[in-house]
Design an enzyme around this catalytic site. Structure first.
Site, PDB file in Angstrom:
ATOM      1  N   GLN A 131      12.876 -16.293   2.300  1.00  0.00           N
ATOM      2  CA  GLN A 131      12.785 -16.515   3.974  1.00  0.00           C
ATOM      3  C   GLN A 131      13.135 -17.714   4.218  1.00  0.00           C
ATOM      4  O   GLN A 131      13.584 -18.747   4.253  1.00  0.00           O
ATOM      5  CB  GLN A 131      11.161 -17.222   3.408  1.00  0.00           C
ATOM      6  CG  GLN A 131      10.804 -17.341   4.594  1.00  0.00           C
ATOM      7  CD  GLN A 131      10.796 -16.411   6.602  1.00  0.00           C
ATOM      8  OE1 GLN A 131      10.175 -15.064   5.751  1.00  0.00           O
ATOM      9  NE2 GLN A 131      11.148 -16.973   7.196  1.00  0.00           N
ATOM     10  N   CYS A 132      14.498 -17.111   5.508  1.00  0.00           N
ATOM     11  CA  CYS A 132      15.468 -18.206   5.681  1.00  0.00           C
ATOM     12  C   CYS A 132      15.002 -19.112   6.975  1.00  0.00           C
ATOM     13  O   CYS A 132      15.922 -19.953   7.220  1.00  0.00           O
ATOM     14  CB  CYS A 132      16.388 -17.401   5.725  1.00  0.00           C
ATOM     15  SG  CYS A 132      17.231 -17.237   4.248  1.00  0.00           S
ATOM     16  N   TYR A 265       4.560 -15.828   5.852  1.00  0.00           N
ATOM     17  CA  TYR A 265       3.919 -15.377   7.260  1.00  0.00           C
ATOM     18  C   TYR A 265       3.098 -13.915   7.229  1.00  0.00           C
ATOM     19  O   TYR A 265       3.034 -13.467   6.516  1.00  0.00           O
ATOM     20  CB  TYR A 265       5.369 -15.141   7.757  1.00  0.00           C
ATOM     21  CG  TYR A 265       6.064 -16.855   8.144  1.00  0.00           C
ATOM     22  CD1 TYR A 265       5.887 -17.905   8.798  1.00  0.00           C
ATOM     23  CD2 TYR A 265       7.155 -17.310   6.885  1.00  0.00           C
ATOM     24  CE1 TYR A 265       6.591 -19.006   8.710  1.00  0.00           C
ATOM     25  CE2 TYR A 265       7.656 -18.127   7.405  1.00  0.00           C
ATOM     26  CZ  TYR A 265       7.470 -19.538   8.108  1.00  0.00           C
ATOM     27  OH  TYR A 265       7.675 -20.666   7.857  1.00  0.00           O
ATOM     28  N   GLY A 266       3.000 -13.770   8.201  1.00  0.00           N
ATOM     29  CA  GLY A 266       2.367 -12.181   8.623  1.00  0.00           C
ATOM     30  C   GLY A 266       3.301 -10.763   8.382  1.00  0.00           C
ATOM     31  O   GLY A 266       3.334  -9.838   7.534  1.00  0.00           O
ATOM     32  N   GLY A 267       4.524 -11.816   8.826  1.00  0.00           N
ATOM     33  CA  GLY A 267       5.802 -10.475   9.322  1.00  0.00           C
ATOM     34  C   GLY A 267       6.790 -11.545   9.289  1.00  0.00           C
ATOM     35  O   GLY A 267       7.034 -12.332   9.749  1.00  0.00           O
ATOM     36  N   MET A 268       7.698 -10.515   9.300  1.00  0.00           N
ATOM     37  CA  MET A 268       9.522 -11.426   9.412  1.00  0.00           C
ATOM     38  C   MET A 268      10.274 -10.253   9.307  1.00  0.00           C
ATOM     39  O   MET A 268      10.666  -9.322   8.393  1.00  0.00           O
ATOM     40  CB  MET A 268       9.755 -12.393   7.432  1.00  0.00           C
ATOM     41  CG  MET A 268      11.428 -13.534   8.058  1.00  0.00           C
ATOM     42  SD  MET A 268      11.275 -13.906   9.803  1.00  0.00           S
ATOM     43  CE  MET A 268      12.876 -14.558  10.148  1.00  0.00           C
ATOM     44  N   GLU A 269      11.158 -10.666  11.025  1.00  0.00           N
ATOM     45  CA  GLU A 269      11.731  -9.971  11.226  1.00  0.00           C
ATOM     46  C   GLU A 269      13.508  -9.210  10.864  1.00  0.00           C
ATOM     47  O   GLU A 269      14.437  -9.203  11.292  1.00  0.00           O
ATOM     48  CB  GLU A 269      11.774  -9.837  13.012  1.00  0.00           C
ATOM     49  CG  GLU A 269      12.891 -11.088  13.235  1.00  0.00           C
ATOM     50  CD  GLU A 269      12.101 -12.517  13.416  1.00  0.00           C
ATOM     51  OE1 GLU A 269      12.022 -13.215  14.033  1.00  0.00           O
ATOM     52  OE2 GLU A 269      10.284 -12.702  12.760  1.00  0.00           O
ATOM     53  N   HIS A 293       4.983  -6.639  16.340  1.00  0.00           N
ATOM     54  CA  HIS A 293       6.019  -7.115  17.112  1.00  0.00           C
ATOM     55  C   HIS A 293       6.486  -7.506  16.273  1.00  0.00           C
ATOM     56  O   HIS A 293       7.975  -8.042  16.516  1.00  0.00           O
ATOM     57  CB  HIS A 293       4.795  -8.639  15.883  1.00  0.00           C
ATOM     58  CG  HIS A 293       5.200 -10.047  16.430  1.00  0.00           C
ATOM     59  ND1 HIS A 293       5.377 -11.006  17.491  1.00  0.00           N
ATOM     60  CD2 HIS A 293       6.113 -11.033  15.979  1.00  0.00           C
ATOM     61  CE1 HIS A 293       5.216 -11.949  17.195  1.00  0.00           C
ATOM     62  NE2 HIS A 293       5.951 -12.153  16.439  1.00  0.00           N
ATOM     63  N   GLU A 294       7.189  -6.809  14.451  1.00  0.00           N
ATOM     64  CA  GLU A 294       8.234  -7.053  14.719  1.00  0.00           C
ATOM     65  C   GLU A 294       9.235  -6.014  14.552  1.00  0.00           C
ATOM     66  O   GLU A 294      10.674  -6.301  14.753  1.00  0.00           O
ATOM     67  CB  GLU A 294       7.751  -7.141  12.578  1.00  0.00           C
ATOM     68  CG  GLU A 294       7.303  -8.391  11.997  1.00  0.00           C
ATOM     69  CD  GLU A 294       6.951  -9.701  12.437  1.00  0.00           C
ATOM     70  OE1 GLU A 294       8.410 -10.041  12.790  1.00  0.00           O
ATOM     71  OE2 GLU A 294       6.831 -10.244  12.141  1.00  0.00           O
ATOM     72  N   HIS A 297      11.014  -8.162  18.074  1.00  0.00           N
ATOM     73  CA  HIS A 297      11.898  -8.517  17.308  1.00  0.00           C
ATOM     74  C   HIS A 297      13.541  -7.759  17.486  1.00  0.00           C
ATOM     75  O   HIS A 297      14.240  -8.457  17.637  1.00  0.00           O
ATOM     76  CB  HIS A 297      11.449  -9.357  16.227  1.00  0.00           C
ATOM     77  CG  HIS A 297      10.697 -11.030  16.149  1.00  0.00           C
ATOM     78  ND1 HIS A 297      11.221 -11.300  17.581  1.00  0.00           N
ATOM     79  CD2 HIS A 297       9.951 -11.162  15.223  1.00  0.00           C
ATOM     80  CE1 HIS A 297      10.440 -12.337  17.625  1.00  0.00           C
ATOM     81  NE2 HIS A 297       9.804 -12.299  16.549  1.00  0.00           N
ATOM     82  N   GLU A 316       9.663 -16.402  19.821  1.00  0.00           N
ATOM     83  CA  GLU A 316       8.623 -15.429  19.727  1.00  0.00           C
ATOM     84  C   GLU A 316       7.339 -14.760  21.253  1.00  0.00           C
ATOM     85  O   GLU A 316       6.728 -13.685  21.182  1.00  0.00           O
ATOM     86  CB  GLU A 316       7.371 -16.399  18.689  1.00  0.00           C
ATOM     87  CG  GLU A 316       8.416 -16.678  17.548  1.00  0.00           C
ATOM     88  CD  GLU A 316       8.150 -15.558  17.017  1.00  0.00           C
ATOM     89  OE1 GLU A 316       7.333 -14.576  16.894  1.00  0.00           O
ATOM     90  OE2 GLU A 316       9.470 -16.094  15.721  1.00  0.00           O
ATOM     91  N   ASP A 375      10.041 -26.406  11.067  1.00  0.00           N
ATOM     92  CA  ASP A 375       8.554 -26.138  10.329  1.00  0.00           C
ATOM     93  C   ASP A 375       7.988 -26.928  10.811  1.00  0.00           C
ATOM     94  O   ASP A 375       6.754 -26.320  11.041  1.00  0.00           O
ATOM     95  CB  ASP A 375       9.072 -26.159   9.017  1.00  0.00           C
ATOM     96  CG  ASP A 375       9.854 -24.531   8.141  1.00  0.00           C
ATOM     97  OD1 ASP A 375       9.839 -24.234   9.256  1.00  0.00           O
ATOM     98  OD2 ASP A 375       9.883 -24.951   7.081  1.00  0.00           O
ATOM     99  N   TYR A 383       5.465 -18.356  20.459  1.00  0.00           N
ATOM    100  CA  TYR A 383       4.189 -17.171  20.747  1.00  0.00           C
ATOM    101  C   TYR A 383       2.944 -17.096  22.195  1.00  0.00           C
ATOM    102  O   TYR A 383       3.360 -16.047  22.427  1.00  0.00           O
ATOM    103  CB  TYR A 383       3.363 -17.291  19.744  1.00  0.00           C
ATOM    104  CG  TYR A 383       4.033 -16.964  18.313  1.00  0.00           C
ATOM    105  CD1 TYR A 383       3.960 -15.923  18.040  1.00  0.00           C
ATOM    106  CD2 TYR A 383       4.342 -17.702  17.798  1.00  0.00           C
ATOM    107  CE1 TYR A 383       4.873 -15.805  16.742  1.00  0.00           C
ATOM    108  CE2 TYR A 383       5.272 -18.270  16.429  1.00  0.00           C
ATOM    109  CZ  TYR A 383       5.189 -16.877  15.832  1.00  0.00           C
ATOM    110  OH  TYR A 383       6.204 -16.675  14.354  1.00  0.00           O
ATOM    111  N   LYS A 565      -0.898 -18.383   8.444  1.00  0.00           N
ATOM    112  CA  LYS A 565      -1.874 -19.411   9.037  1.00  0.00           C
ATOM    113  C   LYS A 565      -3.015 -19.274   8.939  1.00  0.00           C
ATOM    114  O   LYS A 565      -4.127 -19.277  10.330  1.00  0.00           O
ATOM    115  CB  LYS A 565      -1.391 -17.626  10.056  1.00  0.00           C
ATOM    116  CG  LYS A 565      -2.869 -16.985  11.174  1.00  0.00           C
ATOM    117  CD  LYS A 565      -2.391 -15.771  12.012  1.00  0.00           C
ATOM    118  CE  LYS A 565      -3.588 -15.032  12.556  1.00  0.00           C
ATOM    119  NZ  LYS A 565      -3.044 -13.553  13.394  1.00  0.00           N
TER     120      LYS A 565
END
Length: 609
Positions: A131-132, A265-269, A293-294, A297, A316, A375, A383, A565
């Protein structure tokens, strides 16, 4: 363009290409190998290349084949890692150099989570994922770790034969046996579209694949693959809706990776391979808007990127706005309006008043992040405040059809670039030049630079919201006797998102006592609901009512999954409850070794540990 979170000298020289050769070693929990950077000077007389790094063990650097001097200097802000300075022969504008860096990561690389097989769904093989975002790429590769620098990349990755490797790129051919290490095989990847460093991603684990369409698939551990394939079957429909709004999808593949529960996260694009949390698996496809959402992106964020994290709303805010456009295409305009109103009421306002305060720097759309870890500024503000701003502009400038034409032109104008808010604003004024008087009547400074609640609230169609308010009112008006007369039907017939909204509304009321929460559980069986969003809202409501039976449910929820979240607000709620505070801290300390490093760090800060 500058970036307070990066030490790189990208004003003088930039990265044209990145080629990675990695060996993933689960025994020592490190990635080792090399990164070859093709760099090109932007000005004359460049004598050094400055990169971002974090806890990398660098053994050798060569420039155009000759060994080069380098120095690593820790940043004054620990979270920003170190400045890696490499000496270059004097290089003039447009000239290129090949810089090869041999290195390995630390076992504590903040971008990586190494999981023992016992921590995975199938408990069969160890697992690694990255996760970058925002500035953790520097912990796995020396780079210009800023979204203002974009480049393509290629990778050769050696992993044990019993696991599969995937990256945020398109696979090239099939895996082949490693010539350098017995029991390993090599995967090759290529990302042809220039991307920022935070979009570099890798996963290694026991994974299998199910095709969803010709260009879409889902990857997951074998025991959960069928559930994932069922849940995300509408992915191609969402992708096509995105194309109708913003033009062709340029990334080739759109695959989804269902990660283990600790994903923060919920998602990462990540391009070509969106990472998603298993908390999206509700069994009824009710939480798949995260996929929309992703997908959004792919245009807003990945194709047109914020130049630095102070302008994160350009990524976002636009993406939430487009996500809701996709939802509207698939489920109707009333649902888009409902989701936007929920965003204002249940995510934007609580973030302003509960997470921060109305004068806090991080409640601005354009934030000053000098000397801080991005962060720490992460929240729902970019968002929801960003999306609300765009919805307000849409309503002022002629409605959806007119504004969607602007969005398409905006993406075409800035595709493959990284921009700041002033560039967007200038283009907005150019595009809507005929409506200069309307634009001049909008308080851009208050929206962009003032903290707290925005100066204007978009107009929402509240048809779906009114039903929620009626159900909520039943509970607010009830007393200890009449609460027994409330029946389940009015709540159970609601749409999934409406049910969650009812719980969110009730949490803000002052007279939701434990006896009402007890009755809700009798009627709705919320302790065991499969929809994680609804369970989250229920837990927070029950904690607010100080209903003792929720404590075990809450602690199990923050232990079973690591989505920030959910985890951060629940831990904050628990430590504010005197009977729960010590157990909450004990649970976190016991579970911390199994959490993603980003989540663990943020929760520890929240708890003062």
């Amino acid at each position: 363009m500058t970036d307070p979170a990066s030490s790189a000298n990208f004003d003088e020289i930039t990265i044209q290409n990145l080629a990675l050769k990695w060996l993933v070693d689960f025994d020592v929990k490190k990635i080792g190998g090399s990164a070859e950077l093709t760099v090109v000077a932007k000005v004359n007389d460049v004598s050094q290349l400055i990169l971002d790094s974090s806890n990398l063990s660098i053994t050798k650097v060569t420039v155009d084949g000759s060994e080069a001097k380098f120095a690593v200097e820790p940043h004054a802000v620990q979270a920003l890692g170190s400045k890696l300075t490499i000496a270059l022969p004097v290089t003039n504008k447009l000239a290129t150099r090949k810089v090869l860096i041999e290195y390995s990561t630390s076992e504590n690389a903040t971008a990586l989570q190494w999981m023992a097989k016992e921590q995975t769904a199938d408990r069969a093989q160890p697992y690694l994922f990255s996760q970058c975002q925002a500035i953790h790429a520097r912990s796995i590769v020396p780079c210009m770790d800023t979204p203002s620098v974009k480049h393509p990349y290629q990778a050769e990755v050696s992993v044990p034969e019993k696991v599969v490797a995937l990256m945020s790129a398109v696979a090239v051919g099939e895996a082949t046996p490693s010539a350098d290490r017995n029991g390993y095989h090599v995967y090759k990847f290529e990302q042809k579209v220039p991307i920022a460093s935070y979009l570099i991603a890798i996963v290694v684990g026991r994974l299998t694949k199910r095709d969803l369409s010709k260009r879409c698939a889902v990857w997951a551990e074998p025991s959960v693959i069928e559930k994932a394939a069922y849940e995300f079957i509408k992915t191609e429909d969402m992708l096509q809706a995105g194309e109708q709004l913003l033009g062709p999808y340029v990334w080739g593949r759109y695959d989804i990776l269902l990660l283990p529960p600790s994903f923060p996260y919920g998602g990462m694009e990540n391009p070509c391979l969106t990472f998603v949390t298993p908390t999206l698996i509700a069994g009824d496809r009710s939480l798949t808007d995260v996929i929309a959402h992703e997908i959004a992106h792919s245009w807003t964020g990945n194709l047109v990127s914020n130049g630095n994290w102070q302008h994160m709303w350009l990524n976002e805010g636009f993406t939430v706005f487009v996500e809701r456009k996709i939802v509207g295409r698939l489920h109707g305009e009333e649902m888009r309006q409902f989701d936007a109103q929920c965003g204002w009421e249940d995510r934007l306002l609580p973030t302003i008043f509960e997470v921060f305060n109305p004068t806090h720097e991080f409640t601005k759309l354009i934030q000053n992040q000098t000397g801080i870890d991005p962060d720490d500024a992460f929240s729902g503000i970019p968002y929801e405040k960003g999306s609300a701003f765009l919805m307000y502009l849409e309503q002022q400038l002629g409605g959806p059809e007119v504004f969607e034409a602007f969005l398409l032109n905006y993406v075409n104008k800035f595709a493959y670039e990284s921009i700041l808010t002033d560039q967007w604003k200038t283009y907005l004024f150019d595009y809507f030049g005929a409506q200069k008087s309307v634009l001049e009547g909008i308080d851009f400074d208050a929206w962009l630079n003032n903290p707290g609640v925005p100066p204007n609230k978009p107009t929402f169609n509240d048809a779906l919201m009114k039903v929620c308010i009626e159900v909520c009112k039943q509970w607010v008006d009830a007393d200890e006797n009449s609460v027994k007369d409330i029946e389940a039907a009015n709540f159970l017939r609601l749409l999934p998102a409406q049910k969650t909204k009812v719980l969110d509304c009730l949490r803000l009321e002052s007279n939701i006592f434990d006896y009402k929460v007890e009755r809700m559980e009798e009627l709705y069986h919320l302790n065991s609901v499969g929809n994680s969003e609804r369970l989250f809202s229920w837990i927070r409501l029950a904690i607010r009512a100080r209903w003792a039976p929720i404590l075990d449910v809450a602690l199990k929820f923050v232990t079973d999954q690591g989505r920030m979240k959910f985890v951060r607000p629940i831990y904050k709620d628990l430590v504010a409850w005197d009977v729960a505070a010590s157990r909450a801290k004990e649970t976190f300390i016991a579970n911390r070794p199994f959490m993603h490093p980003i989540t663990a760090t943020m929760v520890a800060k929240d708890l003062g540990l």
